[in-house]
Design a protein around this motif. Structure first.
Motif, PDB file in Angstrom:
ATOM      1  N   UNK A  10      -3.373   7.465   7.093  1.00  0.00           N
ATOM      2  CA  UNK A  10      -2.114   7.569   6.385  1.00  0.00           C
ATOM      3  C   UNK A  10      -1.680   6.192   5.859  1.00  0.00           C
ATOM      4  N   UNK A  11      -1.852   5.176   6.672  1.00  0.00           N
ATOM      5  CA  UNK A  11      -1.469   3.820   6.284  1.00  0.00           C
ATOM      6  C   UNK A  11      -2.236   3.362   5.041  1.00  0.00           C
ATOM      7  N   UNK A  12      -3.531   3.615   5.022  1.00  0.00           N
ATOM      8  CA  UNK A  12      -4.365   3.177   3.901  1.00  0.00           C
ATOM      9  C   UNK A  12      -4.040   3.963   2.640  1.00  0.00           C
ATOM     10  N   UNK A  13      -3.899   5.274   2.759  1.00  0.00           N
ATOM     11  CA  UNK A  13      -3.586   6.105   1.584  1.00  0.00           C
ATOM     12  C   UNK A  13      -2.251   5.695   0.989  1.00  0.00           C
ATOM     13  N   UNK A  14      -1.235   5.560   1.814  1.00  0.00           N
ATOM     14  CA  UNK A  14       0.097   5.189   1.299  1.00  0.00           C
ATOM     15  C   UNK A  14       0.101   3.792   0.683  1.00  0.00           C
ATOM     16  N   UNK A  15      -0.667   2.883   1.252  1.00  0.00           N
ATOM     17  CA  UNK A  15      -0.758   1.533   0.682  1.00  0.00           C
ATOM     18  C   UNK A  15      -1.388   1.593  -0.704  1.00  0.00           C
ATOM     19  N   UNK A  16      -2.483   2.326  -0.833  1.00  0.00           N
ATOM     20  CA  UNK A  16      -3.145   2.436  -2.137  1.00  0.00           C
ATOM     21  C   UNK A  16      -2.286   3.204  -3.138  1.00  0.00           C
ATOM     22  N   UNK A  17      -1.533   4.190  -2.666  1.00  0.00           N
ATOM     23  CA  UNK A  17      -0.633   4.919  -3.570  1.00  0.00           C
ATOM     24  C   UNK A  17       0.419   3.986  -4.181  1.00  0.00           C
ATOM     25  N   UNK A  18       0.831   2.976  -3.444  1.00  0.00           N
ATOM     26  CA  UNK A  18       1.866   2.071  -3.952  1.00  0.00           C
ATOM     27  C   UNK A  18       1.381   1.230  -5.130  1.00  0.00           C
ATOM     28  N   UNK A  19       0.066   1.102  -5.300  1.00  0.00           N
ATOM     29  CA  UNK A  19      -0.475   0.298  -6.401  1.00  0.00           C
ATOM     30  C   UNK A  19      -1.365   1.104  -7.343  1.00  0.00           C
ATOM     31  N   UNK A  20      -1.534   2.398  -7.073  1.00  0.00           N
ATOM     32  CA  UNK A  20      -2.443   3.230  -7.857  1.00  0.00           C
ATOM     33  C   UNK A  20      -2.106   3.224  -9.348  1.00  0.00           C
ATOM     34  N   UNK A  21      -0.843   3.285  -9.691  1.00  0.00           N
ATOM     35  CA  UNK A  21      -0.437   3.298 -11.095  1.00  0.00           C
ATOM     36  C   UNK A  21      -0.834   1.998 -11.801  1.00  0.00           C
TER      37      UNK A  21
END
Length: 183
Positions: free
Chosen positions: A1-12
Protein backbone atom coordinates in the motif's frame (compact mmCIF):
# COMPACT_ATOMS: atom_id res chain seq x y z
CA UNK A 1 0.00 0.00 0.00
CA UNK A 2 2.84 2.38 0.87
CA UNK A 3 4.56 1.88 -2.48
CA UNK A 4 1.38 2.13 -4.57
CA UNK A 5 0.23 5.32 -2.84
CA UNK A 6 3.69 6.87 -3.17
CA UNK A 7 3.79 6.17 -6.90
CA UNK A 8 0.20 7.41 -7.31
CA UNK A 9 1.29 10.78 -5.91
CA UNK A 10 3.68 11.27 -8.86
CA UNK A 11 2.02 9.16 -11.57
CA UNK A 12 0.51 12.17 -13.35
CA UNK A 13 3.88 13.94 -13.54
CA UNK A 14 5.66 10.79 -14.73
CA UNK A 15 3.06 10.31 -17.48
CA UNK A 16 3.32 13.96 -18.54
CA UNK A 17 7.11 13.67 -18.84
CA UNK A 18 6.78 10.37 -20.72
CA UNK A 19 4.40 12.03 -23.20
CA UNK A 20 6.78 14.94 -23.76
CA UNK A 21 10.14 13.19 -23.88
CA UNK A 22 9.63 9.53 -24.77
CA UNK A 23 8.49 8.73 -28.32
CA UNK A 24 7.57 5.11 -27.46
CA UNK A 25 6.85 3.73 -23.99
CA UNK A 26 9.17 0.79 -24.61
CA UNK A 27 12.15 3.14 -24.97
CA UNK A 28 12.82 3.64 -21.27
CA UNK A 29 12.22 2.41 -17.75
CA UNK A 30 12.90 3.60 -14.24
CA UNK A 31 13.99 1.58 -11.23
CA UNK A 32 12.95 3.13 -7.93
CA UNK A 33 14.56 2.31 -4.60
CA UNK A 34 12.29 2.68 -1.58
CA UNK A 35 13.91 3.24 1.81
CA UNK A 36 11.40 2.08 4.40
CA UNK A 37 11.73 1.82 8.17
CA UNK A 38 9.55 -0.44 10.30
CA UNK A 39 8.55 0.67 13.78
CA UNK A 40 8.14 -1.67 16.76
CA UNK A 41 4.59 -2.50 15.61
CA UNK A 42 5.95 -3.35 12.13
CA UNK A 43 4.23 -0.31 10.62
CA UNK A 44 6.17 0.86 7.51
CA UNK A 45 7.40 4.44 7.32
CA UNK A 46 8.70 5.84 4.05
CA UNK A 47 12.06 7.53 4.45
CA UNK A 48 12.83 8.35 0.82
CA UNK A 49 12.49 7.17 -2.77
CA UNK A 50 15.59 7.01 -4.93
CA UNK A 51 15.56 7.13 -8.69
CA UNK A 52 18.31 4.95 -10.09
CA UNK A 53 19.28 3.42 -6.72
CA UNK A 54 22.78 2.08 -6.23
CA UNK A 55 23.29 -1.50 -7.34
CA UNK A 56 26.75 -1.64 -5.76
CA UNK A 57 27.34 -4.78 -3.73
CA UNK A 58 29.37 -4.53 -0.55
CA UNK A 59 28.18 -7.71 1.17
CA UNK A 60 27.28 -11.19 -0.02
CA UNK A 61 23.58 -10.62 0.80
CA UNK A 62 23.69 -7.38 -1.23
CA UNK A 63 25.18 -9.27 -4.15
CA UNK A 64 22.57 -12.03 -4.01
CA UNK A 65 19.63 -9.61 -3.84
CA UNK A 66 20.89 -7.07 -6.37
CA UNK A 67 22.05 -9.67 -8.90
CA UNK A 68 18.59 -11.29 -8.86
CA UNK A 69 16.98 -7.85 -9.07
CA UNK A 70 19.06 -7.01 -12.15
CA UNK A 71 18.29 -10.32 -13.85
CA UNK A 72 14.56 -9.95 -13.16
CA UNK A 73 14.59 -6.31 -14.29
CA UNK A 74 16.19 -7.12 -17.64
CA UNK A 75 13.89 -10.13 -18.11
CA UNK A 76 10.73 -8.10 -17.47
CA UNK A 77 12.00 -5.48 -19.91
CA UNK A 78 12.42 -8.18 -22.54
CA UNK A 79 16.05 -7.27 -23.19
CA UNK A 80 17.50 -9.53 -25.84
CA UNK A 81 20.40 -9.56 -28.28
CA UNK A 82 20.54 -6.69 -30.77
CA UNK A 83 20.84 -7.06 -34.51
CA UNK A 84 20.90 -3.85 -36.53
CA UNK A 85 19.71 -5.67 -39.69
CA UNK A 86 16.69 -7.29 -38.01
CA UNK A 87 15.76 -4.01 -36.29
CA UNK A 88 15.90 -2.19 -39.64
CA UNK A 89 13.76 -4.88 -41.29
CA UNK A 90 11.26 -4.73 -38.44
CA UNK A 91 11.16 -0.92 -38.66
CA UNK A 92 10.57 -1.01 -42.42
CA UNK A 93 7.76 -3.54 -41.98
CA UNK A 94 6.04 -1.41 -39.34
CA UNK A 95 6.15 1.62 -41.65
CA UNK A 96 4.23 -0.41 -44.26
CA UNK A 97 1.77 -1.69 -41.66
CA UNK A 98 -1.39 0.41 -41.73
CA UNK A 99 -2.85 -1.16 -38.56
CA UNK A 100 -1.39 1.68 -36.49
CA UNK A 101 -4.37 3.85 -37.35
CA UNK A 102 -7.03 3.94 -34.67
CA UNK A 103 -10.46 2.59 -35.58
CA UNK A 104 -13.31 5.10 -35.89
CA UNK A 105 -15.01 5.69 -32.56
CA UNK A 106 -12.01 4.48 -30.55
CA UNK A 107 -11.56 7.81 -28.80
CA UNK A 108 -15.27 7.94 -27.87
CA UNK A 109 -15.18 4.34 -26.60
CA UNK A 110 -12.16 5.10 -24.40
CA UNK A 111 -13.83 8.24 -23.03
CA UNK A 112 -16.95 6.22 -22.17
CA UNK A 113 -14.78 3.67 -20.35
CA UNK A 114 -12.87 6.32 -18.35
CA UNK A 115 -16.13 7.99 -17.31
CA UNK A 116 -17.68 4.67 -16.23
CA UNK A 117 -20.32 4.58 -18.97
CA UNK A 118 -18.95 1.48 -20.67
CA UNK A 119 -17.49 -1.88 -19.63
CA UNK A 120 -13.75 -1.76 -20.42
CA UNK A 121 -13.74 -5.39 -21.54
CA UNK A 122 -16.65 -4.97 -23.96
CA UNK A 123 -15.61 -4.82 -27.63
CA UNK A 124 -11.83 -4.91 -27.20
CA UNK A 125 -9.87 -3.35 -30.04
CA UNK A 126 -6.67 -4.77 -31.51
CA UNK A 127 -4.74 -2.13 -29.55
CA UNK A 128 -6.48 -3.19 -26.33
CA UNK A 129 -5.58 -6.82 -26.99
CA UNK A 130 -1.94 -5.79 -27.61
CA UNK A 131 -1.87 -3.87 -24.30
CA UNK A 132 -3.31 -6.86 -22.41
CA UNK A 133 -0.90 -9.27 -24.12
CA UNK A 134 2.07 -7.04 -23.25
CA UNK A 135 0.90 -6.81 -19.64
CA UNK A 136 0.49 -10.60 -19.40
CA UNK A 137 3.96 -11.11 -20.91
CA UNK A 138 5.47 -8.75 -18.33
CA UNK A 139 3.68 -10.66 -15.58
CA UNK A 140 5.01 -13.96 -16.89
CA UNK A 141 8.59 -12.60 -16.96
CA UNK A 142 8.46 -10.86 -13.57
CA UNK A 143 10.76 -13.26 -11.72
CA UNK A 144 10.77 -12.26 -8.05
CA UNK A 145 8.91 -8.99 -8.68
CA UNK A 146 5.34 -8.70 -7.43
CA UNK A 147 2.85 -6.72 -9.47
CA UNK A 148 1.28 -4.08 -7.23
CA UNK A 149 -1.04 -2.50 -9.82
CA UNK A 150 -3.09 -3.67 -11.56
CA UNK A 151 -3.64 -6.82 -9.52
CA UNK A 152 -6.44 -8.60 -7.73
CA UNK A 153 -8.07 -6.22 -5.25
CA UNK A 154 -6.42 -3.01 -6.49
CA UNK A 155 -9.55 -1.39 -7.91
CA UNK A 156 -9.67 0.63 -4.65
CA UNK A 157 -6.75 2.66 -6.03
CA UNK A 158 -8.50 3.79 -9.23
CA UNK A 159 -10.18 6.84 -7.61
CA UNK A 160 -6.78 7.96 -6.27
CA UNK A 161 -5.29 8.53 -9.73
CA UNK A 162 -5.08 12.22 -10.63
CA UNK A 163 -6.38 11.35 -14.12
CA UNK A 164 -8.42 8.34 -15.12
CA UNK A 165 -6.47 6.61 -17.90
CA UNK A 166 -8.04 4.06 -20.18
CA UNK A 167 -5.08 1.67 -19.91
CA UNK A 168 -5.25 1.64 -16.08
CA UNK A 169 -8.98 0.92 -16.14
CA UNK A 170 -8.70 -1.73 -18.85
CA UNK A 171 -5.82 -3.60 -17.19
CA UNK A 172 -7.45 -3.38 -13.77
CA UNK A 173 -10.68 -4.83 -15.19
CA UNK A 174 -8.69 -7.58 -16.92
CA UNK A 175 -6.82 -8.62 -13.76
CA UNK A 176 -9.97 -8.42 -11.62
CA UNK A 177 -12.01 -10.63 -13.94
CA UNK A 178 -11.65 -14.40 -13.41
CA UNK A 179 -9.91 -16.06 -16.36
CA UNK A 180 -13.00 -18.14 -17.13
CA UNK A 181 -15.07 -14.95 -17.60
CA UNK A 182 -12.63 -12.94 -19.73
CA UNK A 183 -13.44 -12.26 -23.38
Amino acid sequence: DLIVRTLLSVEDKINANMSMYVPHKGNCFELFGFDVMLDDALHPWLIEVNTSPSLATEWQLDKKIKNQLSVDMFNILGVCGYSRASMKARGDASKRDSSNTKPPGDRMRKMEVTTGKRDPLASLSEGDADLIRESEEELAMRGCFNRVFPAQGTERYLPLFASQRFSNILLNAWTSTPKSQRP
